[in-house]
Write an enzyme that holds these catalytic residues in place. Structure first.
Site, PDB file in Angstrom:
ATOM      1  N   ASN A 172       0.832  -1.200   0.000  1.00 37.87           N
ATOM      2  CA  ASN A 172       0.000   0.000   0.000  1.00 37.87           C
ATOM      3  C   ASN A 172       0.870   1.256   0.000  1.00 37.87           C
ATOM      4  O   ASN A 172       1.950   1.278   0.583  1.00 37.87           O
ATOM      5  CB  ASN A 172      -0.971  -0.005   1.191  1.00 37.87           C
ATOM      6  CG  ASN A 172      -0.419   0.696   2.417  1.00 37.87           C
ATOM      7  OD1 ASN A 172      -0.480   1.933   2.505  1.00 37.87           O
ATOM      8  ND2 ASN A 172       0.145  -0.068   3.337  1.00 37.87           N
ATOM      9  N   PHE A 175      -1.716   8.240   4.375  1.00 35.74           N
ATOM     10  CA  PHE A 175      -2.603   8.770   5.427  1.00 35.74           C
ATOM     11  C   PHE A 175      -3.836   9.516   4.894  1.00 35.74           C
ATOM     12  O   PHE A 175      -4.116  10.650   5.330  1.00 35.74           O
ATOM     13  CB  PHE A 175      -1.861   9.738   6.366  1.00 35.74           C
ATOM     14  CG  PHE A 175      -0.680   9.183   7.107  1.00 35.74           C
ATOM     15  CD1 PHE A 175      -0.512   7.819   7.314  1.00 35.74           C
ATOM     16  CD2 PHE A 175       0.280  10.060   7.652  1.00 35.74           C
ATOM     17  CE1 PHE A 175       0.587   7.340   8.012  1.00 35.74           C
ATOM     18  CE2 PHE A 175       1.368   9.579   8.356  1.00 35.74           C
ATOM     19  CZ  PHE A 175       1.524   8.211   8.525  1.00 35.74           C
ATOM     20  N   SER A 191       5.677   5.204   8.580  1.00 33.14           N
ATOM     21  CA  SER A 191       5.029   4.934   7.298  1.00 33.14           C
ATOM     22  C   SER A 191       5.985   5.305   6.180  1.00 33.14           C
ATOM     23  O   SER A 191       6.594   6.381   6.214  1.00 33.14           O
ATOM     24  CB  SER A 191       3.749   5.752   7.164  1.00 33.14           C
ATOM     25  OG  SER A 191       3.343   5.736   5.810  1.00 33.14           O
ATOM     26  N   ASN A 204       5.043   6.086   3.295  1.00 34.15           N
ATOM     27  CA  ASN A 204       4.253   6.782   2.278  1.00 34.15           C
ATOM     28  C   ASN A 204       4.089   8.277   2.506  1.00 34.15           C
ATOM     29  O   ASN A 204       3.349   8.931   1.792  1.00 34.15           O
ATOM     30  CB  ASN A 204       2.885   6.118   2.150  1.00 34.15           C
ATOM     31  CG  ASN A 204       3.024   4.644   1.824  1.00 34.15           C
ATOM     32  OD1 ASN A 204       3.835   4.285   0.971  1.00 34.15           O
ATOM     33  ND2 ASN A 204       2.276   3.802   2.516  1.00 34.15           N
ATOM     34  N   THR A 205       4.763   8.814   3.528  1.00 39.20           N
ATOM     35  CA  THR A 205       4.792  10.264   3.749  1.00 39.20           C
ATOM     36  C   THR A 205       6.259  10.666   3.660  1.00 39.20           C
ATOM     37  O   THR A 205       7.091  10.118   4.402  1.00 39.20           O
ATOM     38  CB  THR A 205       4.216  10.614   5.144  1.00 39.20           C
ATOM     39  OG1 THR A 205       2.833  10.244   5.164  1.00 39.20           O
ATOM     40  CG2 THR A 205       4.350  12.096   5.453  1.00 39.20           C
ATOM     41  N   LYS A 211       5.591   3.713  16.984  1.00 42.83           N
ATOM     42  CA  LYS A 211       5.494   2.647  15.972  1.00 42.83           C
ATOM     43  C   LYS A 211       6.661   2.747  15.003  1.00 42.83           C
ATOM     44  O   LYS A 211       6.878   3.792  14.382  1.00 42.83           O
ATOM     45  CB  LYS A 211       4.163   2.747  15.216  1.00 42.83           C
ATOM     46  CG  LYS A 211       3.965   1.601  14.229  1.00 42.83           C
ATOM     47  CD  LYS A 211       2.534   1.460  13.806  1.00 42.83           C
ATOM     48  CE  LYS A 211       2.372   0.352  12.787  1.00 42.83           C
ATOM     49  NZ  LYS A 211       0.973   0.182  12.375  1.00 42.83           N
ATOM     50  N   ASN A 242       5.651  -1.533  11.326  1.00 47.36           N
ATOM     51  CA  ASN A 242       4.901  -1.027  10.182  1.00 47.36           C
ATOM     52  C   ASN A 242       5.257  -1.871   8.937  1.00 47.36           C
ATOM     53  O   ASN A 242       5.890  -2.918   9.066  1.00 47.36           O
ATOM     54  CB  ASN A 242       5.258   0.457   9.981  1.00 47.36           C
ATOM     55  CG  ASN A 242       4.073   1.257   9.469  1.00 47.36           C
ATOM     56  OD1 ASN A 242       3.390   0.818   8.534  1.00 47.36           O
ATOM     57  ND2 ASN A 242       3.827   2.415  10.052  1.00 47.36           N
TER      58      ASN A 242
HETATM   59  C1  FMN Z   1      -3.861  -0.705   3.485  1.00 45.42           C
HETATM   60  C2  FMN Z   1      -3.017  -0.459   4.709  1.00 45.42           C
HETATM   61  C3  FMN Z   1      -3.080   0.788   5.344  1.00 45.42           C
HETATM   62  C4  FMN Z   1      -2.297   1.020   6.480  1.00 45.42           C
HETATM   63  N1  FMN Z   1      -2.391   2.240   7.101  1.00 45.42           N
HETATM   64  C5  FMN Z   1      -1.664   2.468   8.233  1.00 45.42           C
HETATM   65  C6  FMN Z   1      -1.777   3.700   8.932  1.00 45.42           C
HETATM   66  O1  FMN Z   1      -2.539   4.598   8.566  1.00 45.42           O
HETATM   67  N2  FMN Z   1      -1.007   3.859  10.049  1.00 45.42           N
HETATM   68  C7  FMN Z   1      -0.163   2.899  10.521  1.00 45.42           C
HETATM   69  O2  FMN Z   1       0.494   3.088  11.549  1.00 45.42           O
HETATM   70  N3  FMN Z   1      -0.055   1.704   9.887  1.00 45.42           N
HETATM   71  C8  FMN Z   1      -0.791   1.477   8.767  1.00 45.42           C
HETATM   72  N4  FMN Z   1      -0.680   0.273   8.134  1.00 45.42           N
HETATM   73  C9  FMN Z   1       0.282  -0.738   8.647  1.00 45.42           C
HETATM   74  C10 FMN Z   1      -0.407  -1.749   9.559  1.00 45.42           C
HETATM   75  O3  FMN Z   1      -0.946  -1.137  10.704  1.00 45.42           O
HETATM   76  C11 FMN Z   1       0.616  -2.831   9.998  1.00 45.42           C
HETATM   77  O4  FMN Z   1       1.613  -2.226  10.797  1.00 45.42           O
HETATM   78  C12 FMN Z   1       1.300  -3.522   8.820  1.00 45.42           C
HETATM   79  O5  FMN Z   1       0.396  -3.707   7.751  1.00 45.42           O
HETATM   80  C13 FMN Z   1       1.891  -4.882   9.198  1.00 45.42           C
HETATM   81  O6  FMN Z   1       0.900  -5.754   9.685  1.00 45.42           O
HETATM   82  P1  FMN Z   1       0.165  -6.862   8.768  1.00 45.42           P
HETATM   83  O7  FMN Z   1       1.228  -7.631   8.061  1.00 45.42           O
HETATM   84  O8  FMN Z   1      -0.656  -7.671   9.730  1.00 45.42           O
HETATM   85  O9  FMN Z   1      -0.696  -6.100   7.814  1.00 45.42           O
HETATM   86  C14 FMN Z   1      -1.461   0.010   6.988  1.00 45.42           C
HETATM   87  C15 FMN Z   1      -1.414  -1.241   6.343  1.00 45.42           C
HETATM   88  C16 FMN Z   1      -2.181  -1.480   5.231  1.00 45.42           C
HETATM   89  C17 FMN Z   1      -2.103  -2.839   4.568  1.00 45.42           C
END
Ligand code: FMN
Length: 333
Positions: free
Chosen positions: A111, A115, A176, A178-179, A213, A242
């Site tokens: 992704n 944000f 993240s 993405n920022t 985080k 993350n």
């Molecule tokens: C579509 C998507 C959007 C996410 N948005 C955020 C976010 O806004 N803030 C954040 O701290 N992590 C965000 N994450 C990261 C997740 O909270 C998590 O840390 C990461 O995906 C690893 O866990 P997983 O493998 O179970 O998905 C996002 C992940 C995905 C897939």
């Protein structure tokens, strides 16, 4: 039923559209009682972490319900905690679409959301109308896209001030991909400066646990710097991890995509980071383990490595909502 019926239907849709539809279903008036009937009863042990009692060890990771629109439905799935956000001071649209891509053979997602969210005032208005009874609420806060990186602390301090009264805990998201430049805040000097400013804000308002985080792509020295900064500024815990910039095990098409990868490709790396943190801090720093938990066994590996709580995101996409109950019921420490 999820794998046979619901997942194939959702996977026909664009991933972000499928997610939107799921949130709409979760916020329907009868969703919570119906889901509680199917998923609610749990045989799980309550646990304490950073001064709070949780009904079980499994939570929903940030990014799933950024604006806090479906909290009652999500609570009914059995989560012991839900982290909303990442929220920014003012609303923002995020990066251009398409910005979420599935890799079904690898049980992964990439992704590059950036944000997108309705801003802190809208989140607080939703929280005002929501009363969770069994589930702790975390609020994950982030720097706005247009805030220069040198002024990031102003965003985090203002967001702590605005949100803490509604949250059980606050998360400083500096990981993240993405920022632009956000992850540079993980470097030692920048992080001590940022966390000191937020700690100062906390001293002048009411106290909530603050967690940081982190990214899975830090090397050992960088990770140790983060741990020092957390200790030095009196933060209460860490969320590891993350999404990753690595593309190991994903098809060639994945290398061209911007953004962070999550799911099964992250499982081992995030567990390794958790183990390192637990060893380095002699188990004294509470850890929320997240990254590639696709089964109860994956969650157990994170508990064994030293996590007190865990969170799910991509596992919900591939394994479905039953994963919550499985992790909550199976976890031992
Ligand atoms: C579509 C998507 C959007 C996410 N948005 C955020 C976010 O806004 N803030 C954040 O701290 N992590 C965000 N994450 C990261 C997740 O909270 C998590 O840390 C990461 O995906 C690893 O866990 P997983 O493998 O179970 O998905 C996002 C992940 C995905 C897939």
């Amino acid at each position: 039923m999820y794998a046979e019926l619901i997942r194939p239907l959702l996977f026909r849709l664009d991933p972000e559209q499928a997610h939107h539809l799921t949130l709409q279903a979760l916020r329907m008036p009868l969703a919570a009682p119906v889901l509680r009937f199917f998923f609610g009863t749990q045989n799980s042990q309550p646990v304490e972490a950073f001064g709070l009692r949780f009904t079980n060890r499994v939570g929903l990771a940030a990014g799933y319900d950024k604006n806090g629109v479906a909290l009652a439905g999500l609570e009914a799935l059995g989560f012991g905690h839900i982290e909303c956000g990442t929220v920014t001071r003012i609303p923002q649209q995020g990066n251009p679409r398409p910005r979420v891509h599935r890799f079904p053979n690898q049980h992964a997602v990439i992704n590059s959301m950036g944000f997108p969210n309705d801003g802190v005032d809208v989140l607080l208005a939703h929280l005002e109308r929501t009363h969770l009874t069994r589930t702790r609420l975390g609020i994950n806060i982030g720097k706005g896209k247009d805030t220069p990186i040198e002024r990031a602390a102003e965003d985090y301090c203002a967001l702590y001030e605005h949100t803490h009264a509604r949250a059980d805990y606050i998360v400083i998201n500096i990981s993240s991909p993405n920022t632009a430049n956000l992850r540079s805040l993980q470097s030692r000097t920048a992080l001590v400066e940022l966390l000191s400013a937020v700690a100062e804000t906390r001293r002048s308002t009411a106290h909530r646990p603050i967690l940081v985080k982190i990214a899975p792509d830090l090397n050992t020295d960088e990770l140790d710097d983060v741990l020092d900064a957390i200790a030095q500024t009196g933060m209460d815990g860490i969320i590891a991890t993350n999404t990753t910039l690595h593309r190991d095990g994903l098809p060639a098409s994945a290398t061209e995509l911007r953004g962070g990868a999550s799911g099964a490709i992250l499982t081992a790396r995030s567990t390794e980071i958790i183990r390192h943190i637990a060893r380095t801090t002699s188990g004294r720093l509470p850890i929320i383990g997240v990254g590639g938990i696709m089964s109860a066994d994956d969650a157990q590996a994170k508990f064994d490595a030293g996590a007190t709580l865990v969170q799910l995101y991509t596992g919900m996409i591939y394994a479905g909502p039953r994963l919550v109950r499985q992790v909550a019921a199976d976890s031992r420490q």
